[in-house]
Design an enzyme around this catalytic site. Structure first.
Site: not given
Length: 544
Positions: A502-503
């Site tokens: 997600y990053l």
């Protein structure tokens, strides 16, 4: 440079399609080897010889004997039920109580085997390398690409996450007849073991998996795919984060629209708008409908029920508080208390009217309706894009707030992990404390007092010659204290999931470049391979 030129050329192509794919197929789990005669199973205090099928399943339990799982009632119940299916009729008549079963000798045998494997011989290392070279690579469009995990997972007991209702059930052996092979028509097709056949050989260039099969516990499809460092994987990663960056450019407009929709005359639009608010603010998953046969009572935003929320006009000096309590993905409990805007609160009160606890909170909404609406708002927009956007923007903001130029490298790494932890909490990425946590913390804590003593002694004996030694010891002491703090804070938070999925890695790469932190302190070797594209591209002034 060449990397940038290559990337500009590659991202113009459709990364989801290939023209040629050739590989050797999977490495199947080895057949079961019966236990040696001196390793016994005991029932009710007496040794008992088991049939091969029953013994194999018993070994799965024995290998986990020291784990917390084997103390859980649901794990033991599911294991015992599936184990009995593998027993002979005679074994079933004798083994009637799991508490009378003694797996200790089996457990000790496997511990010794595990230790022996750590001392791998030169011949074994060469054999592993040979298998890697034969099965660990494929040819895709004239490029030799590394395959991810090319070994089929061996049979065992399902663990699950959280309080999964199927934990302890038997994961059956995957055989060639269960496996679908994907490759080019004009390639050399992988050959199944002699006397067997594949379930199917297909030629679908719209997918990037090489091998697939359906596991028996939840009926989910498993895949063998390219290594995360492959060109296609890198392209898909890049596209994912670019989509999230596109959301950043229009998120204010989208937020204004769903706020306006809270006042709609149509109930379905109000429900959709409130659900979208939760997905945006709480990073909730949309909540796909469960497949047939799924017993875990897991929900997402669209499938929330009345019983999953409580409304408090005032709580702890905050107004309009919503309390969430439900099982999310992988049966991980989601619990949160959050003050919301007054109109959201009033809408929720309206949605709850005349409903029973088991009724749907959003009875005019489902994931299909929501996803269609998201696509209308922005091409490629899904609930997951909101998670990626909010996770990445949270990391960037936290790093700016927490990082100080005066900090040492260990202190900066602690700040990075705290920023990452803020994201993991947002995304509800929890874990059970590792088995080795207490022991590793004890080891660290015994080192800290020893170093403190050394610093004190050196300071007491201080002369110019000792000054550098004191400085070194002080740095070591600070490093140990930082490690202990970091480990304690991360005890029940899984940082890896958000970091890998997600990053936007360009945020992390830019941060290490700006603050001169060695990148290996943030990403291990495998992660650096996965994010090679970001390491090449990101500058220290990169903004998500």
């Amino acid at each position: 440079n060449d990397n940038h030129a290559w990337w500009e050329e590659e991202r113009a192509t459709d990364g989801s399609k290939w023209r040629f794919l050739e590989h050797k197929g999977p490495v199947l789990a080895p057949p079961y080897e019966p236990l040696p005669g001196h390793v016994r199973f005991f029932y009710d205090g007496k040794p008992m010889k088991l049939s091969a099928a029953a013994e194999e399943v018993a070994t799965f339990f024995a290998k986990m004997l020291d784990h917390e799982y084997t103390t859980k009632d649901i794990f033991r119940k599911n294991f015992y039920k599936d184990w009995r299916k593998e027993m002979t009729s005679e074994e079933k008549s004798k083994i009637t109580d799991l508490t009378k079963c003694n797996f200790t000798e089996m457990s000790e045998y496997f511990k010794a085997q595990s230790e022996a494997r750590k001392q791998m011989s030169k011949e074994e290392k060469l054999e592993n390398e040979r298998i890697l070279q034969e099965y660990g690579f494929c040819v895709m469009d004239n490029h030799k690409e590394r395959i991810g995990n090319f070994r089929i997972e061996p049979p065992g007991l399902f663990r699950g996450r959280g309080d999964h209702p199927k934990m302890g059930m038997l994961k059956r052996r995957i055989r060639p007849e269960d496996i679908i092979i994907n490759c080019s028509k004009d390639s050399k097709h992988p050959k199944p073991p002699q006397g067997t056949r594949w379930k199917e050989v297909r030629h679908d260039n719209k997918v990037t998996w090489l091998v697939s099969w359906t596991e028996n516990i939840q009926g989910s499809i498993k895949y063998i795919m390219l290594n995360p460092s492959s060109r296609i994987k890198g392209e898909k990663d890049w596209q994912k984060y670019e989509t999230a960056r596109r959301l950043k450019k229009c998120v204010d407009r989208l937020r204004a629209q769903y706020r306006d929709d809270w006042k709609s005359k149509e109930m379905r639009i109000r429900q959709r708008a409130v659900a979208l608010y939760f997905i945006d603010k709480l990073a909730l998953r949309a909540g796909n409908e469960k497949e047939e046969g799924e017993t875990a009572d897991t929900v997402g935003c669209c499938s929330l029920r009345v019983e999953h929320i409580k409304l408090y006009p005032k709580m702890d000096d905050q107004e309009y508080v919503v309390e969430f309590d439900f099982l999310g993905k992988d049966s991980i409990r989601y619990y949160n208390k959050m003050p919301v805007e007054k109109r959201v609160f009033k809408n929720l009160q309206l949605f709850l009217e005349n409903k029973q606890p088991e009724d749907d909170l959003f009875d005019r909404l489902n994931t299909s309706i929501l996803n269609k609406h998201l696509q209308e708002l922005m091409d490629g927009l899904t609930a997951k894009v909101f998670r990626t956007y909010n996770a990445s923007i949270t990391l960037q903001q936290q790093l700016k707030e927490l990082t100080s130029p005066e900090e040492s490298i260990p202190a900066k790494i602690l700040s990075y992990n705290r920023a990452n932890r803020a994201v993991a909490i947002l995304c509800n990425h929890q874990r059970a404390p590792p088995k080795t946590f207490e022991k590793s913390m004890q080891n660290l804590q015994t080192k800290v007092p020893a170093n403190q003593l050394c610093v004190c002694l050196c300071a007491w004996m201080m002369v110019e010659v000792k000054r550098k030694a004191v400085q070194r010891l002080e740095e070591q002491l600070m490093n140990l204290q930082m490690q202990a703090t970091d480990r304690e804070e991360n005890k029940q938070i899984a940082l890896g999931t958000s970091k890998l999925n997600y990053l936007d890695p360009r945020i992390s790469v830019a941060w290490v470049k700006k603050w001169d932190v060695p990148i290996e302190k943030i990403y291990n070797k495998t992660q650096r391979e996965k994010f090679a594209w970001a390491i090449d591209m990101a500058e220290e002034d990169y903004e998500f």
